[in-house]
Structures are given as structure tokens and as C-alpha cells.
Enzyme design. Structure first.
Site, PDB file in Angstrom:
ATOM      1  N   ARG A   1     -40.604  62.899 -48.654  1.00 30.18           N
ATOM      2  CA  ARG A   1     -39.457  61.705 -49.083  1.00 30.18           C
ATOM      3  C   ARG A   1     -38.189  62.775 -49.979  1.00 30.18           C
ATOM      4  O   ARG A   1     -37.208  62.505 -49.960  1.00 30.18           O
ATOM      5  CB  ARG A   1     -39.856  60.908 -50.005  1.00 30.18           C
ATOM      6  CG  ARG A   1     -38.895  59.977 -50.777  1.00 30.18           C
ATOM      7  CD  ARG A   1     -39.217  58.724 -51.340  1.00 30.18           C
ATOM      8  NE  ARG A   1     -40.622  58.676 -52.082  1.00 30.18           N
ATOM      9  CZ  ARG A   1     -40.946  59.044 -53.253  1.00 30.18           C
ATOM     10  NH1 ARG A   1     -39.940  59.762 -53.818  1.00 30.18           N
ATOM     11  NH2 ARG A   1     -41.987  58.890 -53.814  1.00 30.18           N
TER      12      ARG A   1
ATOM     13  N   TYR B   1     -15.980  48.638 -41.753  1.00 31.80           N
ATOM     14  CA  TYR B   1     -17.002  48.303 -40.866  1.00 31.80           C
ATOM     15  C   TYR B   1     -17.535  46.926 -41.467  1.00 31.80           C
ATOM     16  O   TYR B   1     -17.799  46.733 -42.751  1.00 31.80           O
ATOM     17  CB  TYR B   1     -18.002  49.509 -40.971  1.00 31.80           C
ATOM     18  CG  TYR B   1     -19.441  49.227 -40.142  1.00 31.80           C
ATOM     19  CD1 TYR B   1     -19.081  49.040 -38.790  1.00 31.80           C
ATOM     20  CD2 TYR B   1     -20.277  49.062 -40.827  1.00 31.80           C
ATOM     21  CE1 TYR B   1     -20.422  48.829 -38.032  1.00 31.80           C
ATOM     22  CE2 TYR B   1     -21.585  48.843 -40.301  1.00 31.80           C
ATOM     23  CZ  TYR B   1     -21.632  48.738 -38.785  1.00 31.80           C
ATOM     24  OH  TYR B   1     -22.803  48.476 -38.103  1.00 31.80           O
TER      25      TYR B   1
ATOM     26  N   ASP C   1     -15.313  57.075 -45.039  1.00 26.47           N
ATOM     27  CA  ASP C   1     -16.093  57.045 -44.033  1.00 26.47           C
ATOM     28  C   ASP C   1     -15.398  57.623 -42.753  1.00 26.47           C
ATOM     29  O   ASP C   1     -14.552  57.236 -42.322  1.00 26.47           O
ATOM     30  CB  ASP C   1     -16.421  55.601 -43.582  1.00 26.47           C
ATOM     31  CG  ASP C   1     -17.370  55.166 -42.615  1.00 26.47           C
ATOM     32  OD1 ASP C   1     -17.648  56.031 -41.753  1.00 26.47           O
ATOM     33  OD2 ASP C   1     -17.888  54.110 -42.611  1.00 26.47           O
TER      34      ASP C   1
ATOM     35  N   LYS D   1     -23.700  56.999 -34.559  1.00 25.66           N
ATOM     36  CA  LYS D   1     -22.428  57.093 -33.509  1.00 25.66           C
ATOM     37  C   LYS D   1     -22.586  58.411 -32.850  1.00 25.66           C
ATOM     38  O   LYS D   1     -23.467  58.576 -32.185  1.00 25.66           O
ATOM     39  CB  LYS D   1     -21.401  56.537 -34.226  1.00 25.66           C
ATOM     40  CG  LYS D   1     -21.365  55.345 -35.169  1.00 25.66           C
ATOM     41  CD  LYS D   1     -21.715  53.997 -34.387  1.00 25.66           C
ATOM     42  CE  LYS D   1     -22.289  53.009 -35.186  1.00 25.66           C
ATOM     43  NZ  LYS D   1     -21.731  52.583 -36.457  1.00 25.66           N
TER      44      LYS D   1
HETATM   45  C1  LIG Z   1     -22.206  52.010 -37.651  1.00 26.90           C
HETATM   46  C2  LIG Z   1     -21.125  52.339 -38.590  1.00 26.90           C
HETATM   47  C3  LIG Z   1     -21.676  52.109 -40.139  1.00 26.90           C
HETATM   48  C4  LIG Z   1     -23.009  51.657 -40.205  1.00 26.90           C
HETATM   49  O1  LIG Z   1     -24.047  52.709 -39.751  1.00 26.90           O
HETATM   50  P1  LIG Z   1     -25.272  52.471 -39.282  1.00 26.90           P
HETATM   51  O2  LIG Z   1     -25.882  53.690 -38.878  1.00 26.90           O
HETATM   52  O3  LIG Z   1     -25.198  51.192 -38.229  1.00 26.90           O
HETATM   53  O4  LIG Z   1     -26.181  51.683 -40.474  1.00 26.90           O
HETATM   54  C5  LIG Z   1     -20.829  52.563 -41.167  1.00 26.90           C
HETATM   55  N1  LIG Z   1     -19.603  52.779 -40.764  1.00 26.90           N
HETATM   56  C6  LIG Z   1     -18.915  52.649 -39.678  1.00 26.90           C
HETATM   57  C7  LIG Z   1     -17.708  53.101 -39.487  1.00 26.90           C
HETATM   58  C8  LIG Z   1     -19.882  52.493 -38.518  1.00 26.90           C
HETATM   59  O5  LIG Z   1     -19.126  52.278 -37.534  1.00 26.90           O
END
Ligand SMILES: *Cc1c(COP(=O)(O)O)cnc(C)c1O
Length: 397
Positions: free
Chosen positions: A46, A98, A170, A195
Site C-alpha cells: 500500500r 465528467y 483533468d 481510457k
Molecule cells: C472516465 C473518466 C474519469 C473517471 O475515471 P475512472 O477510471 O472511470 O474512475 C474522470 N475523468 C474523465 C474525463 C473520464 O473520462
């Protein structure tokens, strides 16, 4: 060295006596210590794990940062950033986010008495001017999810720096291949590694990258203290995915650019959202701060039924939430990924109900276009039939 080289040329196993050429999965929870008084580099997974350390060094390098932290999901990464303000503080956020981020900000942070204010960030001055003395963090997404609204990272960072407010971006939509917010003046970058970074739809992961030691120490406290760090096996999957990031993003972006243009030329399509199109709002700002438009496209048909028919008729584009994978996907964000936008915010922040979101993969461009072309025609014919049926029913009564 350029990013395509750095993605495959890095220290894969620092300190490993056998010098394996790829990073091993250190699938262990604990590490034996020299003595009860002398600690080695690792003691407990961890707190730190060699596989995750290699990944984190890679992520920091790719985002022009000095430290990075890998988490079990993008939301865990964003949650770690949201731990930086204290009770009574305020987060200033851009208005297009998001869906899961909206849910975290509006349903969970309020319990900690952290208020989030959503302000349109397309105008950097107006956005920064909305900060108050309680604002301890600014949070934006560009291109925004899912209508790809653009905000000027460098201009916003400059305005906020004058007020001493750290800016978090982000960067999931672009990946480090296309955009590096830290290099543009932002203080924190977050990614959903689920992603593009992973790229194969087989792992959920998240990352936070910074270049300031104080922020890094604070984020490490959260990663270790709350225990949401990415597991060794998943760290390895992400490392493996990252090696082809440049290739994938280049191909996906090229495919998406052609598809966006062809969609814009179709009469069934009312509006296309893609920052690579000259007519997209913010296209010029985007061109200045990014090296490509990415592979997410939004478009509208002015009818939820027709949009749903298109998504249903697609075969290569699978009906799936998420984006950034090697396989193409299609979804209706208002009904899928953004269904969690809280009711109070929906009127202002929900994507249009007829918006179709495509994530373009690495398949052959003409195969993808044939699929889209056919689905658009099927949906058009279906709506004609329903008009005819309705007219007949009206006449009958
Ligand atoms: C998918 C996504 C998230 C969240 O990510 P997870 O891996 O699904 O928890 C945050 N910001 C954006 C722009 C995303 O597309």
C-alpha cells in the site's frame, strides 16, 4: 527525447539484480527488512511497490512533472486531489465535467463541508474572477466531457497564480501524448488511466502528476493513508498499455479527424463537436495548447429516438460507456456516463439528450465509416417509417 521514444525507453527495473528487460510484477504485500531497525526501500505494497514505482516514474516523465501517483481508478485519483482543501474551503470548477466528477463533488464533498462552485471556464478572466478567499483549488477539464468545450489552460493558470490558487486539469481526453497541462502552467494533472493510458479496456486506473514537492508530499499522504493505490498487476497492465500510447493515439486521432469531417457533411447530423473542426468553438485555443484533437467525437441529430437508433444500428462501434480504447465505441452520454449529474445541476450541466458520443479506435477507417454510414441510413429510414405510420394512424382516427 520525444515522447514516442520515452514511452518504450525507460528504466524498466531499477535495482533488479537479474536485469529483466520488462518490469516484473512484484505481486507481494510485504517486503522483508534487513533488521527491525533498518528499513529497505519498500516495506508494504500500500505504501510502495516496485512495479507501481516504475509506472509512477513513467507517468511523471510523460506529463512533464517530477512525481506521480497511481490509483485504482480515475475517481480515486480525483478524490485524492479533492482531499487537498479542508472543511470550509471551496473548489472552483469548470461547468463541463465528467459525470462521476460531478457526483463526487456534489454528493460526497458536501458531506465534508467542501463547497464546489461551477463556473464557465471558457472565459479565463471571468473564471478566475469568480474565486473567493475561500477558494483553495481550481479544477477544469479541457476538452470538456462530452461536448468538448475548450478552456485556455495557460491563461487560467496565469490568472490563478496571481491569486495563489493551484490549478488541477483533468487531461484524460487528450492523454500526455497530445497535451501537457503542467508545461502550460497547471499545478496538478489527473488522468483516468482506464481510457488512453491503459488503452485496451482491460484495467481501471487513475493518476495524479505534479511538479511541486509540497503537493507531492500531500498527495502521497492521501495515497498511503487512504489506501487507494493501484495494485501491482494493474500497474503492470498500465505499463504495458503505455508502450503503444503514441501509436494508438496517433492512429485514433487520424481516424477521428476523418470521421468528424464526414459526419459534418451529412444532412442527418445537426451538429458535430470535435476540436479538430475549424468551426468548433475554442478550436483555435485548442490548437495552441494541444498537439491534436483526440478521438472522441460528439454529434447531435435533434431526436433522442434517432440518436438511439443510430447507436443501436452500429456494429463495429459497440454500445459502451468509456472511451480511449483500441476498439471503437458509441454511447448516449446523457443517458449513460452522465446519468449521475445531480438533478439540481442537470438543467445547466447535462449533455444534450440527443448527443451521440463516439470513441474512435484503431480499426480500418473505411470499415468504421461503412458502419456509421449504414447506421445513419437505418436511423433515417426508421424515422421515415414512423412518420408514415403516425400519419396513417392520424388519418385512421
Ligand atoms: C472516465 C473518466 C474519469 C473517471 O475515471 P475512472 O477510471 O472511470 O474512475 C474522470 N475523468 C474523465 C474525463 C473520464 O473520462
Amino acid at each position: 527525447m520525444k515522447i514516442a521514444t520515452r514511452l518504450v525507453n525507460f528504466q524498466a527495473c531499477p535495482g533488479d539484480p537479474y536485469q529483466p528487460s520488462t518490469t516484473p510484477i512484484y505481486q507481494t504485500a510485504t517486503f522483508e527488512q534487513e533488521s527491525p531497525l533498518e528499513f529497505g526501500a519498500y516495506d508494504y505494497t500500500r505504501s510502495g511497490n516496485p512495479t507501481r514505482s516504475v509506472l509512477e516514474a513513467q507517468l511523471a516523465d510523460l506529463e512533464a512533472g517530477t512525481r506521480a501517483f497511481a490509483f485504482g481508478s480515475g475517481m480515486a485519483a480525483i478524490t485524492a486531489v479533492a482531499r487537498l482543501p479542508a472543511s470550509g474551503d471551496e473548489i472552483l470548477a469548470s461547468a463541463e465535467l465528467y459525470g462521476g466528477t460531478f457526483r463526487l463533488f456534489s454528493r460526497l464533498l458536501t458531506r465534508l463541508d467542501i463547497r464546489v462552485r461551477y463556473v464557465d471556464a471558457e472565459d479565463p478572466r471571468a473564471f478566475a474572477a469568480a474565486a473567493s478567499e475561500r477558494t483553495k483549488l481550481a479544477y477544469i477539464e479541457t476538452p470538456g466531457n462530452p461536448t468538448l468545450s475548450i478552456c485556455d489552460i495557460a491563461a487560467i493558470a496565469k490568472e490563478l497564480k496571481a491569486k495563489g490558487i493551484p490549478l488541477c486539469v483533468d487531461n484524460t481526453m487528450m492523454s500526455p501524448v497530445l497535451q501537457n497541462p503542467l508545461a502550460l502552467g497547471a499545478d496538478i494533472v489527473v488522468h483516468s488511466g482506464t481510457k488512453y493510458l491503459g488503452g485496451h479496456g482491460d484495467v481501471t486506473a487513475g493518476a495524479v502528476c505534479v511538479r511541486d514537492d509540497k503537493l507531492a508530499d500531500a498527495l502521497y499522504q492521501v495515497q498511503n493513508g487512504e489506501g487507494a493505490a493501484l495494485a501491482p498487476m494493474d500497474s503492470w497492465l498500465l505499463l504495458r498499455g503505455l508502450k503503444t500510447l503514441w501509436l494508438r493515439v496517433e492512429r485514433q486521432t487520424a481516424n477521428a479527424g476523418r470521421i468528424a469531417q464526414r459526419l459534418a457533411d451529412r444532412e442527418e447530423v445537426k451538429e458535430v463537436y470535435y476540436p479538430g473542426l475549424a468551426e468548433h468553438r475554442g478550436a483555435e485555443v485548442h490548437r495552441r495548447q494541444a498537439r491534436g484533437a483526440g478521438s472522441v467525437i460528439g454529434f447531435r441529430t435533434e431526436s433522442v429516438e434517432r440518436s438511439a437508433s443510430i447507436v443501436r444500428a452500429l456494429r463495429l462501434f459497440r454500445t459502451t460507456v468509456s472511451f480511449g480504447s483500441v476498439t471503437s465505441t458509441a454511447s448516449l452520454p446523457a443517458h449513460m456516463s452522465h446519468a449521475s449529474v445531480p438533478a439540481a445541476l442537470k438543467a445547466r450541466h447535462s449533455p444534450p439528450a440527443d448527443l451521440v458520443r463516439l470513441s474512435v479506435g484503431i480499426e480500418d477507417l473505411e470499415d468504421l465509416w461503412r458502419d456509421l454510414d449504414r447506421a445513419l441510413s437505418v436511423a433515417r429510414d426508421e424515422s421515415r417509417i414512423s412518420v408514415v405510420a403516425q400519419t396513417a394512424a392520424t388519418k385512421g382516427s
